[in-house]
Design a protein around this motif. Structure first.
Motif, PDB file in Angstrom:
ATOM      1  N   GLN A  85     102.931  31.726 115.058  1.00  0.00           N
ATOM      2  CA  GLN A  85     103.015  30.857 113.884  1.00  0.00           C
ATOM      3  C   GLN A  85     101.788  31.104 113.028  1.00  0.00           C
ATOM      4  O   GLN A  85     100.688  31.280 113.572  1.00  0.00           O
ATOM      5  CB  GLN A  85     103.005  29.384 114.303  1.00  0.00           C
ATOM      6  CG  GLN A  85     104.342  28.868 114.739  1.00  0.00           C
ATOM      7  CD  GLN A  85     104.329  27.409 115.182  1.00  0.00           C
ATOM      8  OE1 GLN A  85     105.216  26.997 115.842  1.00  0.00           O
ATOM      9  NE2 GLN A  85     103.318  26.646 114.793  1.00  0.00           N
ATOM     10  N   PHE A  86     101.940  31.040 111.752  1.00  0.00           N
ATOM     11  CA  PHE A  86     100.803  31.150 110.830  1.00  0.00           C
ATOM     12  C   PHE A  86      99.952  32.398 111.122  1.00  0.00           C
ATOM     13  O   PHE A  86      98.747  32.387 110.946  1.00  0.00           O
ATOM     14  CB  PHE A  86      99.898  29.906 110.923  1.00  0.00           C
ATOM     15  CG  PHE A  86     100.639  28.604 110.914  1.00  0.00           C
ATOM     16  CD1 PHE A  86     101.433  28.239 109.829  1.00  0.00           C
ATOM     17  CD2 PHE A  86     100.559  27.729 111.992  1.00  0.00           C
ATOM     18  CE1 PHE A  86     102.109  27.035 109.824  1.00  0.00           C
ATOM     19  CE2 PHE A  86     101.243  26.525 111.985  1.00  0.00           C
ATOM     20  CZ  PHE A  86     102.022  26.177 110.896  1.00  0.00           C
ATOM     21  N   GLY A  87     100.562  33.441 111.665  1.00  0.00           N
ATOM     22  CA  GLY A  87      99.827  34.681 111.892  1.00  0.00           C
ATOM     23  C   GLY A  87      99.086  34.773 113.209  1.00  0.00           C
ATOM     24  O   GLY A  87      98.331  35.715 113.423  1.00  0.00           O
ATOM     25  N   ALA A  88      99.292  33.812 114.110  1.00  0.00           N
ATOM     26  CA  ALA A  88      98.599  33.873 115.407  1.00  0.00           C
ATOM     27  C   ALA A  88      99.581  33.519 116.526  1.00  0.00           C
ATOM     28  O   ALA A  88     100.562  32.820 116.297  1.00  0.00           O
ATOM     29  CB  ALA A  88      97.420  32.906 115.424  1.00  0.00           C
ATOM     30  N   ILE A  89      99.281  34.005 117.717  1.00  0.00           N
ATOM     31  CA  ILE A  89     100.167  33.741 118.854  1.00  0.00           C
ATOM     32  C   ILE A  89     100.056  32.259 119.252  1.00  0.00           C
ATOM     33  O   ILE A  89      98.965  31.734 119.446  1.00  0.00           O
ATOM     34  CB  ILE A  89      99.793  34.627 120.063  1.00  0.00           C
ATOM     35  CG1 ILE A  89      99.888  36.111 119.683  1.00  0.00           C
ATOM     36  CG2 ILE A  89     100.674  34.320 121.274  1.00  0.00           C
ATOM     37  CD1 ILE A  89     101.262  36.570 119.239  1.00  0.00           C
ATOM     38  N   ALA A  90     101.202  31.601 119.341  1.00  0.00           N
ATOM     39  CA  ALA A  90     101.191  30.175 119.669  1.00  0.00           C
ATOM     40  C   ALA A  90     101.717  29.925 121.075  1.00  0.00           C
ATOM     41  O   ALA A  90     101.512  28.857 121.644  1.00  0.00           O
ATOM     42  CB  ALA A  90     102.029  29.394 118.658  1.00  0.00           C
ATOM     43  N   LEU A  91     102.419  30.886 121.631  1.00  0.00           N
ATOM     44  CA  LEU A  91     103.037  30.641 122.922  1.00  0.00           C
ATOM     45  C   LEU A  91     103.361  31.979 123.573  1.00  0.00           C
ATOM     46  O   LEU A  91     103.786  32.906 122.897  1.00  0.00           O
ATOM     47  CB  LEU A  91     104.330  29.876 122.663  1.00  0.00           C
ATOM     48  CG  LEU A  91     105.139  29.319 123.806  1.00  0.00           C
ATOM     49  CD1 LEU A  91     105.777  28.024 123.327  1.00  0.00           C
ATOM     50  CD2 LEU A  91     106.241  30.271 124.232  1.00  0.00           C
ATOM     51  N   SER A  92     103.162  32.054 124.871  1.00  0.00           N
ATOM     52  CA  SER A  92     103.499  33.275 125.581  1.00  0.00           C
ATOM     53  C   SER A  92     103.783  32.923 127.030  1.00  0.00           C
ATOM     54  O   SER A  92     102.990  32.238 127.662  1.00  0.00           O
ATOM     55  CB  SER A  92     102.323  34.244 125.496  1.00  0.00           C
ATOM     56  OG  SER A  92     102.650  35.421 126.192  1.00  0.00           O
ATOM     57  N   ARG A  93     104.913  33.361 127.536  1.00  0.00           N
ATOM     58  CA  ARG A  93     105.269  32.951 128.889  1.00  0.00           C
ATOM     59  C   ARG A  93     106.191  33.979 129.536  1.00  0.00           C
ATOM     60  O   ARG A  93     107.092  34.501 128.888  1.00  0.00           O
ATOM     61  CB  ARG A  93     105.982  31.600 128.819  1.00  0.00           C
ATOM     62  CG  ARG A  93     106.143  30.918 130.150  1.00  0.00           C
ATOM     63  CD  ARG A  93     106.467  29.452 129.968  1.00  0.00           C
ATOM     64  NE  ARG A  93     105.329  28.733 129.397  1.00  0.00           N
ATOM     65  CZ  ARG A  93     105.418  27.516 128.879  1.00  0.00           C
ATOM     66  NH1 ARG A  93     106.563  26.893 128.822  1.00  0.00           N
ATOM     67  NH2 ARG A  93     104.342  26.925 128.385  1.00  0.00           N
ATOM     68  N   SER A  95     108.537  34.403 133.152  1.00  0.00           N
ATOM     69  CA  SER A  95     108.907  33.712 134.389  1.00  0.00           C
ATOM     70  C   SER A  95     110.005  34.434 135.133  1.00  0.00           C
ATOM     71  O   SER A  95     110.789  35.179 134.568  1.00  0.00           O
ATOM     72  CB  SER A  95     109.310  32.267 134.110  1.00  0.00           C
ATOM     73  OG  SER A  95     110.568  32.244 133.488  1.00  0.00           O
ATOM     74  N   ARG A  97     112.990  33.579 137.944  1.00  0.00           N
ATOM     75  CA  ARG A  97     113.701  32.465 138.576  1.00  0.00           C
ATOM     76  C   ARG A  97     114.920  32.970 139.323  1.00  0.00           C
ATOM     77  O   ARG A  97     115.589  33.889 138.865  1.00  0.00           O
ATOM     78  CB  ARG A  97     114.215  31.478 137.516  1.00  0.00           C
ATOM     79  CG  ARG A  97     113.160  30.820 136.683  1.00  0.00           C
ATOM     80  CD  ARG A  97     112.885  29.408 137.181  1.00  0.00           C
ATOM     81  NE  ARG A  97     111.683  28.903 136.548  1.00  0.00           N
ATOM     82  CZ  ARG A  97     111.670  27.958 135.610  1.00  0.00           C
ATOM     83  NH1 ARG A  97     112.793  27.408 135.214  1.00  0.00           N
ATOM     84  NH2 ARG A  97     110.535  27.553 135.088  1.00  0.00           N
ATOM     85  N   ARG A 204     102.067  38.832 115.324  1.00  0.00           N
ATOM     86  CA  ARG A 204     101.013  38.374 114.413  1.00  0.00           C
ATOM     87  C   ARG A 204     101.233  38.938 113.015  1.00  0.00           C
ATOM     88  O   ARG A 204     101.088  38.243 112.018  1.00  0.00           O
ATOM     89  CB  ARG A 204      99.642  38.849 114.912  1.00  0.00           C
ATOM     90  CG  ARG A 204      99.066  37.977 115.999  1.00  0.00           C
ATOM     91  CD  ARG A 204      97.619  38.395 116.266  1.00  0.00           C
ATOM     92  NE  ARG A 204      97.206  37.896 117.552  1.00  0.00           N
ATOM     93  CZ  ARG A 204      96.799  38.666 118.558  1.00  0.00           C
ATOM     94  NH1 ARG A 204      96.725  39.972 118.421  1.00  0.00           N
ATOM     95  NH2 ARG A 204      96.462  38.120 119.699  1.00  0.00           N
TER      96      ARG A 204
ATOM     97  N   GLU B  87     104.404  29.994 138.265  1.00  0.00           N
ATOM     98  CA  GLU B  87     104.384  30.026 136.822  1.00  0.00           C
ATOM     99  C   GLU B  87     103.012  29.685 136.293  1.00  0.00           C
ATOM    100  O   GLU B  87     102.352  28.779 136.798  1.00  0.00           O
ATOM    101  CB  GLU B  87     105.398  29.011 136.280  1.00  0.00           C
ATOM    102  CG  GLU B  87     106.187  29.576 135.133  1.00  0.00           C
ATOM    103  CD  GLU B  87     107.593  28.996 135.076  1.00  0.00           C
ATOM    104  OE1 GLU B  87     108.504  29.629 135.635  1.00  0.00           O
ATOM    105  OE2 GLU B  87     107.756  27.906 134.520  1.00  0.00           O
ATOM    106  N   ALA B 119      99.322  25.007 118.178  1.00  0.00           N
ATOM    107  CA  ALA B 119      98.159  25.677 117.591  1.00  0.00           C
ATOM    108  C   ALA B 119      98.043  27.087 118.146  1.00  0.00           C
ATOM    109  O   ALA B 119      98.594  27.384 119.199  1.00  0.00           O
ATOM    110  CB  ALA B 119      96.896  24.881 117.909  1.00  0.00           C
ATOM    111  N   GLN B 121      96.920  30.387 120.037  1.00  0.00           N
ATOM    112  CA  GLN B 121      96.172  30.686 121.255  1.00  0.00           C
ATOM    113  C   GLN B 121      95.043  31.633 120.941  1.00  0.00           C
ATOM    114  O   GLN B 121      94.033  31.654 121.620  1.00  0.00           O
ATOM    115  CB  GLN B 121      97.108  31.307 122.292  1.00  0.00           C
ATOM    116  CG  GLN B 121      98.172  30.342 122.729  1.00  0.00           C
ATOM    117  CD  GLN B 121      98.999  30.869 123.883  1.00  0.00           C
ATOM    118  OE1 GLN B 121      98.797  31.975 124.346  1.00  0.00           O
ATOM    119  NE2 GLN B 121      99.921  30.066 124.329  1.00  0.00           N
ATOM    120  N   ASP B 122      95.283  32.461 119.934  1.00  0.00           N
ATOM    121  CA  ASP B 122      94.211  33.358 119.496  1.00  0.00           C
ATOM    122  C   ASP B 122      93.138  32.474 118.881  1.00  0.00           C
ATOM    123  O   ASP B 122      93.438  31.424 118.334  1.00  0.00           O
ATOM    124  CB  ASP B 122      94.693  34.301 118.385  1.00  0.00           C
ATOM    125  CG  ASP B 122      96.053  34.906 118.686  1.00  0.00           C
ATOM    126  OD1 ASP B 122      96.512  34.757 119.818  1.00  0.00           O
ATOM    127  OD2 ASP B 122      96.651  35.493 117.769  1.00  0.00           O
TER     128      ASP B 122
END
Lengths: 581, 554
Positions: A85-93, A95, A97, A204, B87, B119, B121-122
């Motif tokens: 979002q907004f040019g930056a990583i907001a989430l990374s996962r 998994s 199962r 990004r 996880e 927000a 992470q970077d």
């Protein structure tokens, strides 16, 4: 919950069918690994033990009947999600199962514990060990099966009581169809391979592009990849391992017009693996085009009420067919007393112009080199995927069937689909609309202008992009389809340039719109996406040509009244020049 | 009962821990210019919004707070001796609070106002400012709407609320080092796999392996690094952490009664978790106690009213349920004259515990008997320094624990405004310690119980562990001191009146209950001897036994 599901229904955005699709390759069979037979054997052994042990015969059988059907479906999946979002990583996962869906049925196929509103009583879901520890796998399955039996038993008693007190049902179909069990152990999905650093950079860059558009106050760029192998055994003798894999990139952006109208655009790209998604250059071009269009929409004039001819682009008509027709051809909708049964009485009758046919063909992997998301080998009830001709030359022939029979259709046609943790129902795979009355885009446009003139309209409408809405088909609600037009142009009859308008919303009933198709384009567009309904979110495709309809009624959409952001966005570099509106 | 598949999603569970800001690692500075790119970006955006944010004709905010919660977690789960889940997660959210009006009457609603936004992470300052910008815009518009609604609502009441809506506090600058999630994952995975398989693999318990219906072990680690700035000049950066290993076991008695044991350890650092031999022993003990419970008689069908001895473990659960929430000051609804919500809303300066008991909350107490405490902190989540509060003195309620939303007689914060990740601040306890002016040894306490049994010429009860509100390990104690484990009991008339009037004696054996619930909190309670508590048979329906036996264990 159901409500929520239907609102989200089909956030289908499309993949443009570029004439050259350099990113698509057939899945490479060399990279896949063999199916996990230890897991299959453990499932099979424990299922047989349950069938042999559960319930009593003789005098007590009434209180604790033996199950007549058990299946174990295990989804072994690896998934990766990353969003910026907004040019930056907001989430990374990432998994891994393994989840088992235990299905257990008591009574008889004619009437069992799933009757009526009790469909979910057959299903119990439990996580399984990630390793091939047979003892732990067996004990987990035992725990879920025992719980499942208790649930099924309780429900079966309720069904029996309800049947005694209620009036005869409109549709007396059985609860479970009789099918031939399949045996097919296909190779497992290839392992998920993610170059995380590269994707961080790519997301990004894509998300950061929106910084050039100060009015687009929100954006989200998400990439997701899943490789899954589905293992299925049933007491009828089915034994299946089947791979599914998909990669998807979704770009979403929002803005708000000065009058408070919320506007958004989304682009989705799909392929069978991350490596086969479009290259960054194409994504950047698409993103920029989308951002530019969204910024233009913000200041476009608001639509006026309109009733006249219109063209739906291939992408728009694919969404339209998926929502307006596809969902209503799901077999179970013809069954419940509360469902709309829109098409039940129309079997064998023309519901579309005779030059249009509609099939659902999950066996098709790709079309003109582009992959189709709704492809699968076996459905979630272990039935082989099949091509089904739903509408032939305009005439309604059949429905999308799971193993839940309806009047006149007592068998599955390989469309029983569900997300892990849900009971399968009849769902779409690859919905393919074809036409025998096709013209070039240019001719179609001319036909639109001619038709508008004939009706005395100053312009016709061109729907370039529409988003899913929700296909509400319960009887209590209006039957109006809820697709949301996102990008609509006025095509003037006097030769003025086309004009972008905003705030268009379609009014009317589905059948009406479908019968007013006058002609179609000669190219099919693909629309890949995730579709949500009662049985959860599943990947689907819709394929259709552009279509000209003689009459479509539109009005101005109801809109929000919140103001756009008060301040301009913050400066990109701390302390540098401030953005000015 | 604990769900078998225990999915705790990182944020939804809002599990957060605490931290002790020990001398080691934590450093404070009084400079307000901090060289941290995140704090700088937050201050820059705060400055811009404070100066410029206004809708024509409307009020500007009088207070804006930015909080960035950087939450890292790891969880692994094993069932029946095999790993089922592993996880790790990382998430950053900003929470923006905007207040309109003034300290006396403002836009706050008591529901926890503010806007939350994902927000970056970077450490990308521009992206963080974008997130703050959109969240601030939304929070400001919501606050304008709430403010006009509130002013209208206040018109309906004859008398104004005397207390301000928000207390004035001096700004605080407090910077600590960031925390890292540190856990030997491979080792702990090995341990939970083995722990969850002990029911079948350990010779001392495997004889009844077939009666164990579920066996789940897990390890969790959570670290929160929190950044906070506000328009009053407060600048904070601090870290909290929590680690937890746990075992969860379930069985059924022959009559269908469900039986469960849950145990484990909670600590501020992974090094302070229990050792493998201790964890293993705990699991074996729990398995044995489940077998004992299966064979134990059901509690007497006739009601009992009389002495019950609570261990510190059991007593701390009772206090968490009956006492803690009632001394945390929650503002009552607009227009009501109550001081706070809950059982002690009109108990200020009244007796709530026996005269020989006192309670203090001291979040600055980072260690107790050598171990770090989960509920400790230096500065609370509203930027007010933590402080020791005498909650109960000689049985009398002297103070509530309070954050920045005042209640009657408590116009300012005493450093107890605390917030779960992404959530708004509320008045919450930190390290709550119960003491007695006349503590006695556990042996003396037991003797007093037996004396009561002999005087009353009957059997009495002692409870070792609770499971929620019901006793898990409850003993029928005979006057000669011998004990019989019983099952299927519930307590009756265990309420705030019994805390005030029925506690007869208090042990010198404080039990530290570190809680990893929504917020990291510590409650320290010694054994308590109650004079008159009801014990009755639970009326809940008995469940069916398994319809078929489990598959053979290894």
């Amino acid at each position: 919950m159901k409500k929520f599901q239907s609102v989200l229904c089909c956030t289908l955005t499309w993949v443009s069918l570029l004439s050259a699709t350099p990113w698509l390759h057939a899945a490479d069979p060399a990279s896949s690994k063999p199916a996990d037979t230890v897991l299959l054997d453990a499932m099979s052994a424990e299922m047989h033990r349950a069938m042999d042990s559960l319930g009593t015969s003789g005098a007590e059988a009434q209180k604790q009947p033996k199950p007549y059907f058990i299946s174990y479906a295990v989804s072994d999946s690896d998934s990766f999600n990353m969003a910026a979002q907004f040019g930056a990583i907001a989430l990374s996962r990432e998994s891994r199962r393994r989840t088992a869906d235990v299905q257990l049925r008591l009574g008889t196929p004619a009437e069992d514990n799933t009757h009526g509103d009790h469909r979910a009583s057959a299903l119990t879901t439990i996580p399984l060990p990630l390793s091939d520890d047979r003892t732990a796998i067996a004990r987990s399955l035992w725990f879920a099966t025992n719980r499942g039996y208790a649930k099924a038993l309780d429900s079966y008693l309720k069904v029996q009581t309800e049947q005694q007190v209620r009036a005869k049902e409109e549709d007396g179909s059985a609860d479970f169809s009789s099918e031939k069990p399949a045996t097919a152990v296909l190779p497992a999905s290839s392992p998920l391979s993610v170059d995380s650093d590269t994707w961080q950079k790519r997301l990004r860059e894509l998300s950061g592009l929106f910084r050039e558009y100060p009015d687009i106050f929100f954006n989200n760029v998400a990439v997701q990849a899943t490789t899954e192998t589905m293992y299925f055994v049933s007491s009828e003798g089915a034994r299946i391992a089947t791979p599914n894999q998909v990669a998807r990139l979704v770009i979403l952006a929002r803005t708000r017009a000065a009058d408070g109208m919320d506007l958004f655009r989304a682009e989705t790209f799909e392929a069978d693996s991350l490596a086969h998604l479009p290259d960054q250059k194409i994504l950047m071009e698409k993103t920029r085009a989308m951002a530019t269009n969204l910024a233009a929409l913000r200041t476009a004039p608001v639509t006026d009420p309109y009733n006249g001819p219109a063209i739906l682009s291939g992408r728009a008509s694919a969404v339209f067919f998926h929502e307006v027709l596809g969902h209503r051809l799901e077999g179970q909708r013809q069954r419940g007393d509360n469902e709309g049964q829109t098409f039940t009485k129309l079997l064998g009758k023309p519901i579309l112009p005779s030059f249009i046919s509609v099939a659902d063909d999950p066996t098709q992997k790709s079309l003109n080199g582009a992959s189709l998301s709704g492809h699968y080998e076996f459905d979630d009830e272990g039935q082989p995927a099949r091509r089904v001709d739903l509408i032939k030359d305009g005439t309604l022939e059949t429905f999308l069937m799971s193993r839940l029979p309806i009047a006149g259709f007592s068998n599955s046609n390989g469309h029983g689909r569900a997300e892990t943790g849900r009971m399968p129902t009849g769902r779409q795979g690859n919905l393919i609309v074809s036409s025998s009355k096709t013209v070039s885009d240019k001719e179609l446009r001319q036909m639109l202008i001619d038709e508008a003139k004939r009706q005395g309209k100053p312009y016709g409408l061109y729907f370039e992009d529409i988003s899913s809405g929700f296909a509400v088909t319960t009887r209590r609600s209006t039957q109006a389809f809820q697709v949301i037009p996102l990008v609509v142009y006025r095509v003037y009859v006097d030769g003025r340039p086309d004009e972008l308008v905003r705030g268009v919303s379609i009014v009317g009933t589905p059948q009406a719109a479908l019968t007013r198709i006058v002609a179609t384009g000669n190219k099919q567009d693909i629309f890949n996406g995730i579709c949500g309904a009662e049985s959860g979110s599943i990947p689907v495709s819709a394929v259709a040509p552009a279509m000209l309809v003689s009459e479509i009624e539109t009005q101005r959409q109801a809109q929000g009244n919140a103001r756009p952001p008060i301040l301009p966005p913050p400066p990109i570099k701390g302390g540098d020049k401030e953005n000015k509106r | 009962m604990k769900p078998f598949w225990n999915l705790t999603s990182v944020f939804s569970a809002a599990v957060l821990l605490t931290a002790t800001l020990l001398s080691a690692g934590a450093q404070s500075t009084s400079q307000s210019k901090v060289d941290d790119p995140m704090l700088k970006a937050m201050q820059a955006e705060l400055e811009r919004e404070k100066e410029q944010l206004v809708l024509p004709g409307m009020q500007q905010p009088y207070f804006i707070e930015y909080r960035l919660d950087d939450f890292s977690s790891f969880e692994a789960v094993a069932n029946y001796g095999a790993l089922t889940r592993e996880e790790e997660g990382r998430q950053r959210v900003v929470r923006v609070t905007v207040r309109i009006g003034d300290y006396k009457v403002d836009s706050s609603t008591g529901r926890g106002d503010g806007t939350v936004q994902l927000a970056p992470q970077d450490n990308d300052a521009a992206a963080l400012r974008y997130a703050l910008w959109t969240a601030t815009d939304e929070a400001y518009k919501n606050a304008l709407r709430d403010y006009s609604t509130k002013l209208a609502a206040l018109q309906q009441f004859q008398t104004d609320r005397m207390e301000s809506d928000f207390s004035r506090q001096s700004p605080t600058v407090h910077i600590e080092s960031l925390r890292k999630l540190e856990l030997d994952r491979r080792e702990w995975e090995k341990r939970i796999v083995e722990a969850s398989g002990l029911y079948a693999s350990a010779p001392e318990v495997s004889s009844f392996a077939s009666t164990i219906q579920y066996s789940t072990a897990n390890i969790r680690a959570m670290v929160l690094n929190r950044y906070l700035v506000n328009t009053e000049g407060t600048v904070l950066r601090y870290g909290l952490s929590g680690y937890n290993n746990a075992i969860s076991l379930g069985s059924q008695a022959d009559d269908g009664m469900r039986l469960a044991r849950d145990n484990g350890s909670v600590a501020v650092t992974a090094n302070e978790l229990e050792s493998w031999p201790a964890f293993r022993k705990q699991v074996i003990d729990d398995l044995k106690s489940l077998d004992d419970l299966r064979k134990a008689p059901v509690v007497d069908a006739e009601d009992y009213h009389g002495p019950v001895l609570f261990s510190g473990d059991a007593a701390s659960d009772v206090m968490n349920r009956l006492f803690v929430g009632n001394v945390e000051a929650d503002r009552p609804d607009l227009g009501t004259s109550a001081r706070t919500r809950g059982a002690y809303s009109s108990s200020y300066k009244a007796r709530v515990l026996p005269e020989f008991m006192s309670v203090v909350d001291n979040p600055l107490e980072t260690k107790f008997q050598g171990r770090s405490l989960l509920g400790a902190y230096q500065v609370d989540d509203e930027g007010v320094p933590g402080q020791m509060v005498n909650v109960v003195t000689n049985g009398r309620l002297d103070n509530y624990l309070i954050g920045r939303e005042p209640i009657k007689d408590f116009p300012s914060s005493n450093g107890h405004g605390r917030a779960a990740p992404g959530a708004p601040g509320h008045s919450r306890s930190g390290v709550l310690l119960f003491t007695s002016s006349h503590p006695v040894s556990p042996q003396d306490l037991n003797n007093q119980l037996l004396t009561m049994a002999r005087e009353q010429k009957r059997d009495v009860y002692a409870v070792e562990t609770m499971g929620g509100e019901v006793p898990r390990l409850l003993y029928l104690v005979h006057p000669d001191g011998s004990r019989q484990l019983v099952r299927g009991a519930v307590f009756d008339e265990l309420d705030n009146r019994s805390l005030r009037s029925e506690i007869r004696a208090v042990g010198n054996d404080p039990y530290v209950n570190d809680s990893l619930a929504a917020l990291p909190q510590t409650t320290i309670v010694p054994s308590l001897l109650f004079g008159d508590i009801g014990v009755k048979r639970a009326t809940e329906e008995q469940q069916k036994l398994p319809y078929y036996p489990p598959p053979p264990a290894k």
